[in-house]
Design a protein around this motif. Structure first.
Motif, PDB file in Angstrom:
ATOM      1  N   LEU A  74      -0.186  -0.472  -4.708  1.00  0.00           N
ATOM      2  CA  LEU A  74       0.902   0.415  -4.306  1.00  0.00           C
ATOM      3  C   LEU A  74       0.780   1.791  -4.957  1.00  0.00           C
ATOM      4  O   LEU A  74       0.135   1.959  -5.984  1.00  0.00           O
ATOM      5  CB  LEU A  74       2.252  -0.197  -4.711  1.00  0.00           C
ATOM      6  CG  LEU A  74       2.644  -1.547  -4.102  1.00  0.00           C
ATOM      7  CD1 LEU A  74       3.997  -1.980  -4.634  1.00  0.00           C
ATOM      8  CD2 LEU A  74       2.655  -1.477  -2.580  1.00  0.00           C
ATOM      9  N   SER A  75       1.452   2.771  -4.374  1.00  0.00           N
ATOM     10  CA  SER A  75       1.550   4.095  -4.991  1.00  0.00           C
ATOM     11  C   SER A  75       2.443   3.994  -6.225  1.00  0.00           C
ATOM     12  O   SER A  75       3.115   2.980  -6.460  1.00  0.00           O
ATOM     13  CB  SER A  75       2.139   5.091  -4.001  1.00  0.00           C
ATOM     14  OG  SER A  75       3.498   4.762  -3.713  1.00  0.00           O
ATOM     15  N   GLU A  76       2.483   5.073  -7.005  1.00  0.00           N
ATOM     16  CA  GLU A  76       3.312   5.075  -8.214  1.00  0.00           C
ATOM     17  C   GLU A  76       4.789   4.902  -7.866  1.00  0.00           C
ATOM     18  O   GLU A  76       5.514   4.147  -8.541  1.00  0.00           O
ATOM     19  CB  GLU A  76       3.099   6.371  -8.998  1.00  0.00           C
ATOM     20  CG  GLU A  76       1.711   6.502  -9.609  1.00  0.00           C
ATOM     21  CD  GLU A  76       1.574   7.745 -10.477  1.00  0.00           C
ATOM     22  OE1 GLU A  76       2.182   7.776 -11.563  1.00  0.00           O
ATOM     23  OE2 GLU A  76       0.861   8.676 -10.056  1.00  0.00           O
ATOM     24  N   ARG A 132      -0.751  -4.506   7.969  1.00  0.00           N
ATOM     25  CA  ARG A 132      -0.301  -5.372   9.061  1.00  0.00           C
ATOM     26  C   ARG A 132      -1.406  -5.580  10.086  1.00  0.00           C
ATOM     27  O   ARG A 132      -1.604  -6.689  10.600  1.00  0.00           O
ATOM     28  CB  ARG A 132       0.946  -4.768   9.712  1.00  0.00           C
ATOM     29  CG  ARG A 132       2.236  -5.086   8.988  1.00  0.00           C
ATOM     30  CD  ARG A 132       3.449  -4.690   9.806  1.00  0.00           C
ATOM     31  NE  ARG A 132       3.684  -3.277   9.759  1.00  0.00           N
ATOM     32  CZ  ARG A 132       4.464  -2.671   8.871  1.00  0.00           C
ATOM     33  NH1 ARG A 132       5.062  -3.383   7.929  1.00  0.00           N
ATOM     34  NH2 ARG A 132       4.644  -1.363   8.893  1.00  0.00           N
ATOM     35  N   ALA A 133      -2.144  -4.510  10.365  1.00  0.00           N
ATOM     36  CA  ALA A 133      -3.255  -4.636  11.311  1.00  0.00           C
ATOM     37  C   ALA A 133      -4.343  -5.545  10.746  1.00  0.00           C
ATOM     38  O   ALA A 133      -4.923  -6.360  11.470  1.00  0.00           O
ATOM     39  CB  ALA A 133      -3.831  -3.253  11.615  1.00  0.00           C
ATOM     40  N   LEU A 154       8.638   1.707   2.482  1.00  0.00           N
ATOM     41  CA  LEU A 154       9.391   2.900   2.118  1.00  0.00           C
ATOM     42  C   LEU A 154       8.506   4.055   1.665  1.00  0.00           C
ATOM     43  O   LEU A 154       8.722   5.208   2.049  1.00  0.00           O
ATOM     44  CB  LEU A 154      10.389   2.563   0.995  1.00  0.00           C
ATOM     45  CG  LEU A 154      11.614   1.724   1.375  1.00  0.00           C
ATOM     46  CD1 LEU A 154      12.425   1.390   0.127  1.00  0.00           C
ATOM     47  CD2 LEU A 154      12.488   2.462   2.386  1.00  0.00           C
ATOM     48  N   TYR A 155       7.508   3.727   0.836  1.00  0.00           N
ATOM     49  CA  TYR A 155       6.744   4.786   0.164  1.00  0.00           C
ATOM     50  C   TYR A 155       5.308   4.927   0.670  1.00  0.00           C
ATOM     51  O   TYR A 155       4.706   5.981   0.473  1.00  0.00           O
ATOM     52  CB  TYR A 155       6.737   4.531  -1.341  1.00  0.00           C
ATOM     53  CG  TYR A 155       8.107   4.577  -1.965  1.00  0.00           C
ATOM     54  CD1 TYR A 155       8.684   5.791  -2.302  1.00  0.00           C
ATOM     55  CD2 TYR A 155       8.829   3.414  -2.192  1.00  0.00           C
ATOM     56  CE1 TYR A 155       9.950   5.846  -2.875  1.00  0.00           C
ATOM     57  CE2 TYR A 155      10.095   3.452  -2.757  1.00  0.00           C
ATOM     58  CZ  TYR A 155      10.652   4.666  -3.098  1.00  0.00           C
ATOM     59  OH  TYR A 155      11.906   4.720  -3.651  1.00  0.00           O
ATOM     60  N   ASP A 156       4.764   3.883   1.275  1.00  0.00           N
ATOM     61  CA  ASP A 156       3.384   3.941   1.755  1.00  0.00           C
ATOM     62  C   ASP A 156       3.317   3.453   3.198  1.00  0.00           C
ATOM     63  O   ASP A 156       2.670   2.438   3.498  1.00  0.00           O
ATOM     64  CB  ASP A 156       2.461   3.073   0.881  1.00  0.00           C
ATOM     65  CG  ASP A 156       2.574   3.404  -0.596  1.00  0.00           C
ATOM     66  OD1 ASP A 156       2.762   4.597  -0.911  1.00  0.00           O
ATOM     67  OD2 ASP A 156       2.465   2.478  -1.428  1.00  0.00           O
ATOM     68  N   PRO A 157       3.972   4.109   4.131  1.00  0.00           N
ATOM     69  CA  PRO A 157       4.044   3.596   5.510  1.00  0.00           C
ATOM     70  C   PRO A 157       2.681   3.466   6.177  1.00  0.00           C
ATOM     71  O   PRO A 157       2.452   2.515   6.936  1.00  0.00           O
ATOM     72  CB  PRO A 157       4.927   4.626   6.228  1.00  0.00           C
ATOM     73  CG  PRO A 157       4.852   5.865   5.376  1.00  0.00           C
ATOM     74  CD  PRO A 157       4.708   5.377   3.974  1.00  0.00           C
ATOM     75  N   ASP A 158       1.766   4.400   5.905  1.00  0.00           N
ATOM     76  CA  ASP A 158       0.433   4.299   6.514  1.00  0.00           C
ATOM     77  C   ASP A 158      -0.305   3.071   5.989  1.00  0.00           C
ATOM     78  O   ASP A 158      -0.957   2.347   6.751  1.00  0.00           O
ATOM     79  CB  ASP A 158      -0.380   5.568   6.217  1.00  0.00           C
ATOM     80  CG  ASP A 158       0.167   6.785   6.938  1.00  0.00           C
ATOM     81  OD1 ASP A 158       0.903   6.610   7.925  1.00  0.00           O
ATOM     82  OD2 ASP A 158      -0.145   7.915   6.511  1.00  0.00           O
ATOM     83  N   GLU A 159      -0.189   2.836   4.696  1.00  0.00           N
ATOM     84  CA  GLU A 159      -0.828   1.658   4.101  1.00  0.00           C
ATOM     85  C   GLU A 159      -0.187   0.384   4.632  1.00  0.00           C
ATOM     86  O   GLU A 159      -0.872  -0.615   4.878  1.00  0.00           O
ATOM     87  CB  GLU A 159      -0.694   1.716   2.581  1.00  0.00           C
ATOM     88  CG  GLU A 159      -1.187   0.478   1.843  1.00  0.00           C
ATOM     89  CD  GLU A 159      -2.688   0.254   1.963  1.00  0.00           C
ATOM     90  OE1 GLU A 159      -3.144  -0.871   1.700  1.00  0.00           O
ATOM     91  OE2 GLU A 159      -3.398   1.211   2.329  1.00  0.00           O
TER      92      GLU A 159
END
Length: 393
Positions: free
Chosen positions: A130-132, A174-175, A164-169
């Motif tokens: 995850l991001s910070e 999911r893919a 919430l914070y990393d929608p692209d990830e």
């Protein structure tokens, strides 16, 4: 301290068990803290610039963004002190650093003995990617209830933070999870009866077609094997699906006729089967058996070249099924063959070649680790700090 007298009653035994469990928990906390101390002692700055330029050692990200980097080669020595493989030690060190620097609320509860180390590791393993900001969100919401929350609750918190914070990830994950078809044939877990566990995940269309073929073949086997159950016939059907074109059975087997146990060593899978099972396999209808010369593992093979011959390579692989670094389990077929005594001072032969996985080969070449061969399958490794570890393959 527990005395013999304390153990004379059930309550005394339970009190002793609680004391022992409390001591174990305290020691686990100490070990977790010491792992972070080890990381602090080996920061990325300790890797010499020249080493990074020529590729001998690199800085290593063992935790998520914002956590300190460590010197790559420091992991192996800590792992062995922990009684772990290098890969397991890297995960343990990463979980400790992740908790200390990116999950400070959870770390504080662990240090106070309010959350067990194993539960903190479950959280840390999930937040490393995850991001910070996302990790901070998980720490805020999970740390207060970490002592009682389930794995599913942790996963939901991590997924929510990622959304919430990393929608692209989140979308990428999911893919990726949607495409997890696989077939796993566990050849490393063969029983003495020659049984192997198989599992697979496939799409519905392929599954329906496969089920139809297995069911039809199992029904056909009823004529020749009426005494067998449907489950057994379905299992046999897997091996008969290719009967229309025939199948080839190639087994590298070694049998000591002087042995009284009646077992045959199957080199393909590093397992043992019975002589009777081997005979049944070879006599099955539509099976083409290939007989190859037996490779003598005691024969001394050599070549004047740096690269081993195919026969020599196969002999080394059969002699040492895994990388010979302590606690490493990587299969030798995926390893480099290392000259114990560097070539050309050392020959390319049966005695001077051993398999090392790429990571441990780099440790030996650039990381200050050395080893000597004590016997056909025994090796004594010495770390840069002078610690010694015996490995038998």
């Amino acid at each position: 301290m527990t005395t013999t007298a304390d153990l004379d009653s059930p309550t005394g035994v339970l009190d002793a068990v609680r004391d022992v469990q409390s001591s174990i928990s305290e020691l686990e906390i100490d070990k977790f803290r010491l792992a972070v101390e080890w990381a602090v002692m080996h920061p990325a700055e300790s890797v010499l610039h020249a080493a990074m330029v020529d590729g001998t050692e690199d800085e290593l990200a063992i935790a998520g963004p914002g956590a300190p980097l460590v010197a790559e080669f420091c992991v192996a020595e800590l792992a062995l002190a922990l009684g772990m493989s290098t890969d397991s030690g890297k995960r343990y060190l990463g979980d400790a650093v992740e908790t200390r620097y990116r999950l400070p609320r959870l770390w504080s509860r662990v240090m106070r003995g309010e959350v067990p180390v194993w539960k903190a590791r479950q959280v840390a393993t999930r937040t490393i990617g995850l991001s910070e900001d996302a990790a901070r969100f998980v720490d805020t919401h999970v740390a207060p209830v970490a002592h009682r929350c389930s794995y599913a609750q942790i996963d939901r918190a991590v997924d929510h933070a990622r959304d919430l914070y990393d929608p692209d990830e989140a979308e990428a994950r999911r893919a990726e999870q949607a495409e997890h078809r696989h077939v796993d044939i566990r050849l490393g877990d063969v029983t003495t009866d020659g049984l192997v566990y198989i599992e697979a995940t496939t799409d519905l269309a392929d599954a329906l077609a496969f089920e139809a073929q297995v069911a039809a073949k199992a029904h056909d086997l009823l004529d020749t094997h009426p005494q067998l159950s449907l489950d057994v016939r379905r299992s046999m059907a897997l091996g008969h699906l290719g009967d229309s074109v025939g199948r080839e059975l190639v087994i590298h087997a070694h049998h000591d006729v002087s042995s009284t146990d009646g077992l045959v060593r199957v080199d393909n899978t590093k397992s043992w089967i019975t002589v009777e099972q081997l005979g049944e396999w070879c006599q099955q209808e539509h099976t083409r058996v290939t007989i190859r010369p037996v490779l003598d593992l005691n024969e001394h093979l050599h070549t004047d070249r740096y690269q081993p011959t195919d026969q020599l390579r196969e002999q080394v692989i059969q002699t040492h099924p895994t990388c010979v670094f302590p606690r490493c389990t990587r299969p030798s077929r995926r390893c480099d063959l290392d000259h114990t005594v560097e070539w050309p001072e050392g020959p390319t032969d049966s005695i001077n070649l051993v398999p090392l996985c790429r990571g441990h080969h780099r440790l030996k070449t650039h990381g200050g680790w050395t080893y000597e061969r004590l016997g056909p399958t025994a090796f004594l490794w010495t770390s840069p700090l002078g610690q010694t570890y015996l490995r038998r393959t």
